[in-house]
Design a protein around this motif. Sequence first.
Motif, PDB file in Angstrom:
ATOM      1  N   GLY A  73      14.796  45.932  11.297  1.00 38.00           N
ATOM      2  CA  GLY A  73      13.803  44.866  11.294  1.00 38.00           C
ATOM      3  C   GLY A  73      12.989  44.732  12.564  1.00 38.00           C
ATOM      4  N   ARG A  74      12.991  45.737  13.407  1.00 38.11           N
ATOM      5  CA  ARG A  74      12.250  45.653  14.671  1.00 38.11           C
ATOM      6  C   ARG A  74      11.030  46.568  14.707  1.00 38.11           C
ATOM      7  N   PHE A  75      10.659  47.120  13.572  1.00 37.25           N
ATOM      8  CA  PHE A  75       9.569  48.096  13.529  1.00 37.25           C
ATOM      9  C   PHE A  75       8.263  47.538  14.098  1.00 37.25           C
ATOM     10  N   ASN A  76       7.953  46.287  13.772  1.00 38.88           N
ATOM     11  CA  ASN A  76       6.690  45.687  14.230  1.00 38.88           C
ATOM     12  C   ASN A  76       6.645  45.437  15.726  1.00 38.88           C
ATOM     13  N   LYS A  77       7.799  45.495  16.381  1.00 37.72           N
ATOM     14  CA  LYS A  77       7.864  45.248  17.829  1.00 37.72           C
ATOM     15  C   LYS A  77       8.145  46.527  18.614  1.00 37.72           C
ATOM     16  N   ARG A 104      10.291  48.829  26.764  1.00 40.50           N
ATOM     17  CA  ARG A 104      10.044  49.049  28.198  1.00 40.50           C
ATOM     18  C   ARG A 104       8.870  48.237  28.745  1.00 40.50           C
ATOM     19  N   LYS A 105       8.610  47.087  28.106  1.00 42.29           N
ATOM     20  CA  LYS A 105       7.609  46.143  28.601  1.00 42.29           C
ATOM     21  C   LYS A 105       8.314  44.811  28.841  1.00 42.29           C
ATOM     22  N   ILE A 106       7.722  43.945  29.647  1.00 41.35           N
ATOM     23  CA  ILE A 106       8.313  42.650  29.947  1.00 41.35           C
ATOM     24  C   ILE A 106       8.531  41.888  28.638  1.00 41.35           C
ATOM     25  N   ASP A 107       9.742  41.362  28.467  1.00 42.46           N
ATOM     26  CA  ASP A 107      10.149  40.629  27.262  1.00 42.46           C
ATOM     27  C   ASP A 107      10.076  41.471  25.992  1.00 42.46           C
ATOM     28  N   GLY A 108      10.073  42.771  26.145  1.00 43.46           N
ATOM     29  CA  GLY A 108      10.035  43.662  24.985  1.00 43.46           C
ATOM     30  C   GLY A 108      11.419  44.022  24.486  1.00 43.46           C
TER      31      GLY A 108
END
Length: 55
Positions: free
Chosen positions: A4-8, A13-17
């Motif tokens: 369920g994390r495909f959209n993110k 490796r980005k802030i709050d990613g």
Amino acid sequence: MLTGRFNKIYTIRKIDGLNTFTCREESEFDVFTVGHFSTSISAVLGMVIFFKREK
């Protein structure tokens, strides 16, 4: 994609990613938080032993 994390995925490796490894706080499908692939071998072996004893 399966957790369920495909959209993110672009946030790795980005802030709050997203984390680059499995993370229990991110997905109900992540059984444990780990940072190395080799740890998964030990974890799965432990789960197999546990579930065999439960029968």
